[in-house]
Design an enzyme around this catalytic site. Structure first.
Site, mmCIF file in Angstrom:
data_model
loop_
_atom_site.group_PDB
_atom_site.id
_atom_site.type_symbol
_atom_site.label_atom_id
_atom_site.label_comp_id
_atom_site.label_asym_id
_atom_site.label_seq_id
_atom_site.Cartn_x
_atom_site.Cartn_y
_atom_site.Cartn_z
ATOM 1 N N HIS A 168 32.425 -83.314 -12.841
ATOM 2 C CA HIS A 168 33.193 -84.156 -13.779
ATOM 3 C C HIS A 168 34.008 -85.199 -13.018
ATOM 4 C CE1 HIS A 168 35.977 -85.112 -17.143
ATOM 5 N NE2 HIS A 168 34.981 -84.703 -17.883
ATOM 6 N N ILE A 197 37.369 -87.074 -12.238
ATOM 7 C CA ILE A 197 38.587 -87.054 -13.042
ATOM 8 C C ILE A 197 38.757 -85.645 -13.613
ATOM 9 C CG2 ILE A 197 38.613 -89.501 -13.621
ATOM 10 C CD1 ILE A 197 37.545 -88.778 -16.394
ATOM 11 N N GLY A 205 40.318 -83.648 -19.736
ATOM 12 C CA GLY A 205 41.505 -83.614 -20.579
ATOM 13 C C GLY A 205 41.850 -82.219 -21.066
ATOM 14 N N VAL A 206 40.835 -81.430 -21.386
ATOM 15 C CA VAL A 206 41.111 -80.069 -21.853
ATOM 16 C C VAL A 206 41.778 -79.238 -20.758
ATOM 17 C CG1 VAL A 206 39.326 -80.042 -23.623
ATOM 18 C CG2 VAL A 206 38.776 -79.259 -21.327
ATOM 19 N N GLU A 227 45.271 -77.278 -20.642
ATOM 20 C CA GLU A 227 45.333 -75.917 -20.101
ATOM 21 C C GLU A 227 46.444 -75.805 -19.064
ATOM 22 O OE1 GLU A 227 44.665 -71.926 -19.288
ATOM 23 O OE2 GLU A 227 43.869 -73.081 -20.967
#
Length: 164
Positions: free
Chosen positions: A67, A73, A76-77, A81
């Protein structure tokens, strides 16, 4: 403060810190371990009410392999978290008095992703507790170099302890 649409948590980053939790202290409050531990330090601003989670991204994290390999990067999840782990690390000792529960996501509202988090960045996550108990609610944001990367209202429930 009830809604992130009206309030920035950026001023929390310059508030006086009354206590700093290191990784070993954080691990006493949450079950997460490497490679799924996304908080290195927690700065307590007001016991049981406000804190700042800190995650220093090294670039060696496993998720960067896919990723994205050409422009890594942080997903976002995983930023959310990281915020959740910072909350749990800082606040679970207040609500988990028996030591037999773990904080579990109950809901995420108003999540917005506004910037990228890359290798070498330090993620600072100011958290304002709105409700603390078996059911908890927080407003939180994530910043890199003073730039907003993510924000959300998160809800948690104190669940039963996981057995391995």
């Amino acid at each position: 403060m009830s809604d992130l649409k009206k309030n920035s948590l950026l001023p929390l980053l310059s508030m006086p810190v009354i206590r700093v939790m290191d990784v070993e202290e954080i691990k006493k409050n949450i079950p997460h371990r490497e490679p799924f531990l996304f908080v290195n330090e927690i700065r307590i601003l007001e016991e049981g009410k406000r804190c700042i989670g800190v995650y220093k991204i090294t670039g060696e994290e496993e998720f960067f392999k896919g990723h994205f390999p050409q422009k890594p990067i942080m997903p976002g999840v995983l930023v959310l978290e990281s915020i959740a782990q910072a909350f749990g690390g800082a606040m679970m000792s207040y609500v988990n008095t028996t030591g037999k529960g773990i904080p579990l996501f109950l809901g995420i509202e108003n999540a917005k992703f506004r910037g990228m988090v890359a290798p070498g960045d330090t993620l600072q996550m100011p958290i304002q507790v709105m409700r603390l108990g078996k059911l908890s609610r927080i407003c939180a944001q994530a910043y890199v170099n003073g730039n907003l990367c993510a924000e959300a209202n998160l809800m948690f429930i104190l669940g039963e302890n996981l057995h391995v």
